[in-house]
Design a protein around this motif. Sequence first.
Motif, PDB file in Angstrom:
ATOM      1  N   THR A   1       7.110 -36.654  -1.034  1.00  0.00           N
ATOM      2  CA  THR A   1       7.785 -35.546  -0.366  1.00  0.00           C
ATOM      3  C   THR A   1       6.926 -35.064   0.805  1.00  0.00           C
ATOM      4  OG1 THR A   1       8.772 -34.825  -2.445  1.00  0.00           O
ATOM      5  CG2 THR A   1       8.693 -33.208  -0.686  1.00  0.00           C
ATOM      6  N   TYR A   2       7.593 -34.658   1.875  1.00  0.00           N
ATOM      7  CA  TYR A   2       6.900 -34.105   3.042  1.00  0.00           C
ATOM      8  C   TYR A   2       7.430 -32.711   3.322  1.00  0.00           C
ATOM      9  CZ  TYR A   2       5.348 -38.850   4.122  1.00  0.00           C
ATOM     10  OH  TYR A   2       4.769 -40.087   4.058  1.00  0.00           O
ATOM     11  N   GLU A   3       6.529 -31.807   3.694  1.00  0.00           N
ATOM     12  CA  GLU A   3       6.957 -30.502   4.192  1.00  0.00           C
ATOM     13  C   GLU A   3       7.213 -30.662   5.682  1.00  0.00           C
ATOM     14  OE1 GLU A   3       3.990 -27.622   3.253  1.00  0.00           O
ATOM     15  OE2 GLU A   3       4.538 -27.579   1.136  1.00  0.00           O
TER      16      GLU A   3
ATOM     17  N   PRO B   1      15.847 -39.633  15.242  1.00  0.00           N
ATOM     18  CA  PRO B   1      14.927 -38.520  15.506  1.00  0.00           C
ATOM     19  C   PRO B   1      14.173 -38.116  14.236  1.00  0.00           C
ATOM     20  CG  PRO B   1      17.203 -37.755  15.454  1.00  0.00           C
ATOM     21  CD  PRO B   1      17.239 -39.248  15.337  1.00  0.00           C
ATOM     22  N   ILE B   2      13.022 -37.487  14.436  1.00  0.00           N
ATOM     23  CA  ILE B   2      12.263 -36.971  13.292  1.00  0.00           C
ATOM     24  C   ILE B   2      13.080 -35.834  12.682  1.00  0.00           C
ATOM     25  CG2 ILE B   2      10.159 -35.780  12.597  1.00  0.00           C
ATOM     26  CD1 ILE B   2       8.721 -37.296  14.843  1.00  0.00           C
ATOM     27  N   PRO B   3      13.314 -35.882  11.380  1.00  0.00           N
ATOM     28  CA  PRO B   3      14.154 -34.864  10.734  1.00  0.00           C
ATOM     29  C   PRO B   3      13.583 -33.452  10.882  1.00  0.00           C
ATOM     30  CG  PRO B   3      13.837 -36.745   9.297  1.00  0.00           C
ATOM     31  CD  PRO B   3      12.903 -36.929  10.442  1.00  0.00           C
ATOM     32  N   THR B   4      14.489 -32.493  10.994  1.00  0.00           N
ATOM     33  CA  THR B   4      14.100 -31.084  11.082  1.00  0.00           C
ATOM     34  C   THR B   4      14.728 -30.256   9.962  1.00  0.00           C
ATOM     35  OG1 THR B   4      15.942 -30.656  12.579  1.00  0.00           O
ATOM     36  CG2 THR B   4      13.807 -31.172  13.589  1.00  0.00           C
ATOM     37  N   LYS B   5      15.445 -30.927   9.052  1.00  0.00           N
ATOM     38  CA  LYS B   5      16.074 -30.246   7.926  1.00  0.00           C
ATOM     39  C   LYS B   5      15.619 -30.879   6.624  1.00  0.00           C
ATOM     40  CE  LYS B   5      20.211 -28.986  10.469  1.00  0.00           C
ATOM     41  NZ  LYS B   5      21.662 -29.019  10.527  1.00  0.00           N
ATOM     42  N   ALA B   6      15.651 -30.090   5.559  1.00  0.00           N
ATOM     43  CA  ALA B   6      15.269 -30.584   4.246  1.00  0.00           C
ATOM     44  C   ALA B   6      16.266 -31.617   3.743  1.00  0.00           C
ATOM     45  CB  ALA B   6      15.176 -29.411   3.267  1.00  0.00           C
TER      46      ALA B   6
ATOM     47  N   GLU C   1      12.986 -44.507   3.794  1.00  0.00           N
ATOM     48  CA  GLU C   1      13.554 -43.199   3.509  1.00  0.00           C
ATOM     49  C   GLU C   1      12.435 -42.212   3.219  1.00  0.00           C
ATOM     50  OE1 GLU C   1      16.174 -41.591  -0.049  1.00  0.00           O
ATOM     51  OE2 GLU C   1      17.343 -42.850   1.311  1.00  0.00           O
ATOM     52  N   LEU C   2      12.586 -41.005   3.740  1.00  0.00           N
ATOM     53  CA  LEU C   2      11.634 -39.918   3.488  1.00  0.00           C
ATOM     54  C   LEU C   2      12.380 -38.710   2.929  1.00  0.00           C
ATOM     55  CD1 LEU C   2       9.460 -39.979   6.746  1.00  0.00           C
ATOM     56  CD2 LEU C   2       8.953 -41.022   4.548  1.00  0.00           C
ATOM     57  N   HIS C   3      11.696 -37.966   2.078  1.00  0.00           N
ATOM     58  CA  HIS C   3      12.261 -36.735   1.528  1.00  0.00           C
ATOM     59  C   HIS C   3      11.481 -35.568   2.118  1.00  0.00           C
ATOM     60  CE1 HIS C   3      14.257 -34.028  -1.212  1.00  0.00           C
ATOM     61  NE2 HIS C   3      13.085 -33.498  -1.472  1.00  0.00           N
ATOM     62  N   PHE C   4      12.222 -34.634   2.750  1.00  0.00           N
ATOM     63  CA  PHE C   4      11.602 -33.474   3.373  1.00  0.00           C
ATOM     64  C   PHE C   4      11.980 -32.198   2.637  1.00  0.00           C
ATOM     65  CE2 PHE C   4      11.488 -36.518   6.796  1.00  0.00           C
ATOM     66  CZ  PHE C   4      10.264 -36.246   7.395  1.00  0.00           C
ATOM     67  N   THR C   5      11.018 -31.286   2.558  1.00  0.00           N
ATOM     68  CA  THR C   5      11.260 -29.963   1.995  1.00  0.00           C
ATOM     69  C   THR C   5      10.800 -28.918   3.016  1.00  0.00           C
ATOM     70  OG1 THR C   5       9.066 -29.828   0.970  1.00  0.00           O
ATOM     71  CG2 THR C   5      10.871 -30.743  -0.359  1.00  0.00           C
ATOM     72  N   ILE C   6      11.249 -27.685   2.787  1.00  0.00           N
ATOM     73  CA  ILE C   6      10.793 -26.562   3.597  1.00  0.00           C
ATOM     74  C   ILE C   6       9.714 -25.860   2.794  1.00  0.00           C
ATOM     75  CG2 ILE C   6      11.472 -24.361   4.625  1.00  0.00           C
ATOM     76  CD1 ILE C   6      14.252 -25.585   5.038  1.00  0.00           C
ATOM     77  N   ASN C   7       8.647 -25.483   3.436  1.00  0.00           N
ATOM     78  CA  ASN C   7       7.543 -24.814   2.772  1.00  0.00           C
ATOM     79  C   ASN C   7       8.049 -23.528   2.113  1.00  0.00           C
ATOM     80  OD1 ASN C   7       5.204 -23.555   1.977  1.00  0.00           O
ATOM     81  ND2 ASN C   7       4.091 -23.974   3.846  1.00  0.00           N
ATOM     82  N   ALA C   8       7.935 -23.462   0.783  1.00  0.00           N
ATOM     83  CA  ALA C   8       8.470 -22.337   0.022  1.00  0.00           C
ATOM     84  C   ALA C   8       7.619 -21.076   0.168  1.00  0.00           C
ATOM     85  CB  ALA C   8       8.576 -22.708  -1.450  1.00  0.00           C
ATOM     86  N   GLN C   9       6.434 -21.177   0.740  1.00  0.00           N
ATOM     87  CA  GLN C   9       5.548 -20.011   0.857  1.00  0.00           C
ATOM     88  C   GLN C   9       5.918 -19.136   2.047  1.00  0.00           C
ATOM     89  OE1 GLN C   9       1.583 -21.557   0.957  1.00  0.00           O
ATOM     90  NE2 GLN C   9       1.704 -22.350  -1.118  1.00  0.00           N
ATOM     91  N   ASP C  10       6.802 -19.596   2.910  1.00  0.00           N
ATOM     92  CA  ASP C  10       7.194 -18.797   4.098  1.00  0.00           C
ATOM     93  C   ASP C  10       8.037 -17.622   3.717  1.00  0.00           C
ATOM     94  OD1 ASP C  10       5.779 -20.437   5.703  1.00  0.00           O
ATOM     95  OD2 ASP C  10       7.512 -21.639   6.353  1.00  0.00           O
TER      96      ASP C  10
END
Length: 104
Positions: A39-41, A73-78, A95-104
């Motif tokens: 997973t990537y943030e 393009p480089i993804p900008t959404k989770a 394939e890559l899995h993206f998440t949004i940093n939950a600490q924000d």
Amino acid sequence: MIKRTYFVFSLFLLSFLVAGCQQNSPLIVYVDLDTLESTYEIENFDLSDIELIIENGDSKQWIALEESMLETPIPTKAGNHQIRGTYEDISFSFELHFTINAQD
């Protein structure tokens, strides 16, 4: 004597034909799975951390993935995203899995 000369000439010619018909090994391009995270943030994603392996016959080299190689393009959404690219006209995808940093 003529048969011997003909035989030597034939061997000489055959050796050039065989040497000239050797094919170059095809270039093989793929993503080094050891450089992928599960997973990537999005905020901390660094494309150059991902490496491609380039195989050409007996040689192998590793190169950092660059944005100029990407067709998507480089993804900008989770979420899960299919990444496609090319290196010297050879396509690759992963394939890559993206998440949004939950600490924000």
